[in-house]
Design an enzyme around this catalytic site. Structure first.
Site, mmCIF file in Angstrom:
data_model
loop_
_atom_site.group_PDB
_atom_site.id
_atom_site.type_symbol
_atom_site.label_atom_id
_atom_site.label_comp_id
_atom_site.label_asym_id
_atom_site.label_seq_id
_atom_site.Cartn_x
_atom_site.Cartn_y
_atom_site.Cartn_z
ATOM 1 N N CYS A 132 0.540 3.104 -7.858
ATOM 2 C CA CYS A 132 1.046 2.380 -7.496
ATOM 3 C C CYS A 132 0.650 2.714 -6.091
ATOM 4 O O CYS A 132 1.677 3.022 -4.903
ATOM 5 C CB CYS A 132 2.693 1.857 -8.121
ATOM 6 N N HIS A 174 0.335 -4.707 -15.022
ATOM 7 C CA HIS A 174 1.366 -3.481 -13.424
ATOM 8 C C HIS A 174 1.008 -5.112 -12.828
ATOM 9 O O HIS A 174 2.913 -4.940 -12.156
ATOM 10 C CB HIS A 174 -0.219 -2.599 -13.166
ATOM 11 N N GLU A 175 0.261 -5.846 -12.101
ATOM 12 C CA GLU A 175 0.075 -6.905 -11.042
ATOM 13 C C GLU A 175 1.261 -7.603 -11.359
ATOM 14 O O GLU A 175 2.594 -8.231 -10.442
ATOM 15 C CB GLU A 175 -1.123 -7.235 -10.800
ATOM 16 N N HIS A 178 4.985 -6.788 -11.236
ATOM 17 C CA HIS A 178 6.072 -6.448 -10.022
ATOM 18 C C HIS A 178 6.123 -8.061 -9.616
ATOM 19 O O HIS A 178 7.172 -7.685 -9.110
ATOM 20 C CB HIS A 178 4.124 -6.367 -9.028
#
Length: 230
Positions: A132, A174-175, A178
């Site tokens: 990351c 993953h995004e 966030h």
């Protein structure tokens, strides 16, 4: 796997817009916010018109520039200190064919997502090392849904949905995480954590079998793919 709910961002719409305007006014690319900054642990504000159309387009373009400069395959607005549910994704890196086949990694054209949500399609998960831009210097194995459905809004306000598999699904998850205050380390196999130097020297193979055997994690998984809940 469940996680504590991240607290909502305390930023008002005016504060978010001020932060974006300051970023856009800077002549240099902003740094990527690192783990430990509160913005990465907050539930970002849903995008509901806090920015003008021109400002939103400029923000997306600036995020794309930062992503390319890093370089990375995705970037979420909180990684620039902006607690807003906006992210950009793109994967055009050349990848060794053997790696691409095992990881099911295919090119992903650039696009921006607003207010995204993903849903796992089936129980199959894939387990691979990932890193990351906001956790400098580390890699760790994360088990994620192999296939997902992504529902989101586009920059022009339209609703959209699409299905992704393999590495594209990993980027999407993953995004989106966030934007909800979740870092990949929250989902990582802790015994797999490696600094970049050790990862490059020992574990930079297409799969995770060697690291799994030496470091002692995911003992039921020999291939990097397995069935079961995340």
């Amino acid at each position: 796997m469940t996680f504590p709910l991240s607290p909502p961002t305390p930023y008002s719409a005016a504060q978010i817009r001020d932060t974006v305007q300051m970023l856009l006014a800077s002549p240099v690319l902003p740094p990527v916010v690192q783990a430990g900054h509160p913005v990465l642990r907050q539930h970002a504000a849903p995008y509901d018109g806090q920015l003008g159309d021109g400002e939103l387009k400029q923000l997306i373009q600036r995020m794309r520039e930062v992503m390319h400069n890093a370089p990375g395959v995705g970037l979420a607005a909180p990684q620039l200190g902006i607690p807003l549910q906006v992210a950009v994704l793109e994967d055009k890196f050349d990848t060794d064919p053997d790696v691409a086949e095992l990881r099911d990694r295919r090119p992903l054209d650039f696009f921006a997502i607003l207010n995204p949500r993903y849903t796992g399609l089936g129980a199959a998960v894939a387990s691979f090392y990932e890193g990351c831009l906001s956790v400098h210097g580390l890699q760790a194995v994360v088990s994620r849904y192999r296939d997902v459905r992504l529902d989101y809004e586009t920059a022009d306000g339209s609703s959209a949905s699409a299905e992704y598999r393999g590495w594209q699904a990993r980027i999407v998850q993953h995004e989106t995480d966030h934007l909800h205050g979740i870092l990949y380390l929250d989902k990582a196999e802790l015994r797999s954590i490696a600094c970049n130097e050790e990862y490059s020297a020992r574990w930079a193979e297409p799969g995770i079998v060697q690291a799994q055997e030496a470091l002692g994690f995911l003992s039921d998984d020999r291939t990097g793919l397995r069935a079961g809940p995340e």
